[in-house]
Scaffold this active site. Sequence first.
Site, PDB file in Angstrom:
ATOM      1  N   ASP A   1      26.742 -41.777  -0.596  1.00 52.20           N
ATOM      2  CA  ASP A   1      27.978 -41.468   0.133  1.00 52.20           C
ATOM      3  C   ASP A   1      28.179 -42.474   1.266  1.00 52.20           C
ATOM      4  O   ASP A   1      27.222 -43.043   1.793  1.00 52.20           O
ATOM      5  CB  ASP A   1      27.973 -40.038   0.657  1.00 52.20           C
TER       6      ASP A   1
ATOM      7  N   GLU B   1      24.417 -37.731   3.121  1.00 53.15           N
ATOM      8  CA  GLU B   1      23.725 -38.244   4.311  1.00 53.15           C
ATOM      9  C   GLU B   1      24.702 -38.504   5.447  1.00 53.15           C
ATOM     10  O   GLU B   1      24.388 -38.262   6.614  1.00 53.15           O
ATOM     11  CB  GLU B   1      22.967 -39.521   3.956  1.00 53.15           C
TER      12      GLU B   1
END
Length: 399
Positions: A87, A152
């Site tokens: 991400d 994250e």
Amino acid sequence: MTADSSALPVFEAAALTDPLPLAQALIRRPSITPADEGALDVLQAALEALGFSCTRLPFGEGDERVDNLYARLGTAAPNFCFAGHTDVVPVGQGWTLDPFAAEVKDGILYGRGASDMKGAIAAFVAAVARARADWADGAPGGSLSLLITGDEEGPAVNGTRKMLDWLRQTGETIDHCLVGEPTNPGRLGEMMKIGRRGSLNGVVTVHGSQGHVAYPHLADNPLPRLMRMMSALIEKPLDAGTAHFQPSNLEVTTIDVGNPATNVIPGKATARFNIRFNDLHTGERLTAWAREKLEVIDEGGDHDLDIRISGESFLTPPGLLSDLVSGACEAVLGTRPELSTSGGTSDARFIKDLCPVVEFGMVGRSMHKSDENVAVADLEALTEVYRRIVSGYFAASRG
């Protein structure tokens, strides 16, 4: 925002020794947290071409649903794990190139996630592809795994923490872990992380009584009390630091009243603070310290304190992992990185409860900025560093 919506790339093991095509394929998936947009599909296809067994681990529901990937090559111990995330943060303003086109200009690869941290993921996959040639039957003499989350850069609720719970529940053991965060400030080989400071966020709300500024005896102004409370928190340093950590630091980040009038004493005032703390403290002890400090200053007044701890401090003492990274950097780059605990938090704060962990990845100068980028030469160099780390790890386990 544009992206490559073409079919999933087809990877051959021999071609995966070059990290650039995989880095480009990952960047072309606009996986702005928590969306995946096929980034993990791309990575899984590459890993399966190398013989990895892949397990997808979605957690959460609705808009909070996050996809994650655990991949393993081999079944024997020890298990060396590479952890990271696909991400990325939102694009923001100021880009001069398409953030998801993964263009290369003058030897520089541009794109959101190039530095943080799709480039490092591609480098590790390429390192494994190269190392396979050195292993009998393509097996490392143990196991290699990747723990890759899509959460994250977001709340970090449905990512690494829940993956680690799944590992424990299934009896999956990881012996050592390397996190591919962009640890190098300005040039590759400068710095690795062998620990991180903890992070505590506090919100203090002081309640008073609203009134007219000309009649203060009929009101209770919360602001003087709040200012005394904040002053008490910052009046003395928390500590002087340790051998591997900077001094702990408390910063008041905002004081809010929401009072648009000049003739009104507000009825409530709020302040927020953050403590980045070293291994002399725990979140629990700092919480108790802050509560006691504020109670004494407020002298029985009406206030609330809400504290959230996003991570505890930790240290992986210098040893096997840091020696492997340092030796690989010296061999490839001619320099030994500084052993640091500076910077923000990472998912290593969760992994440290499972096994020893260090962090080493790309240059972070452009991470989260417009025109995020990495040098193609650094992609190649990081691949060689990772290859030496992996080969050295299994050589050490056999010795």
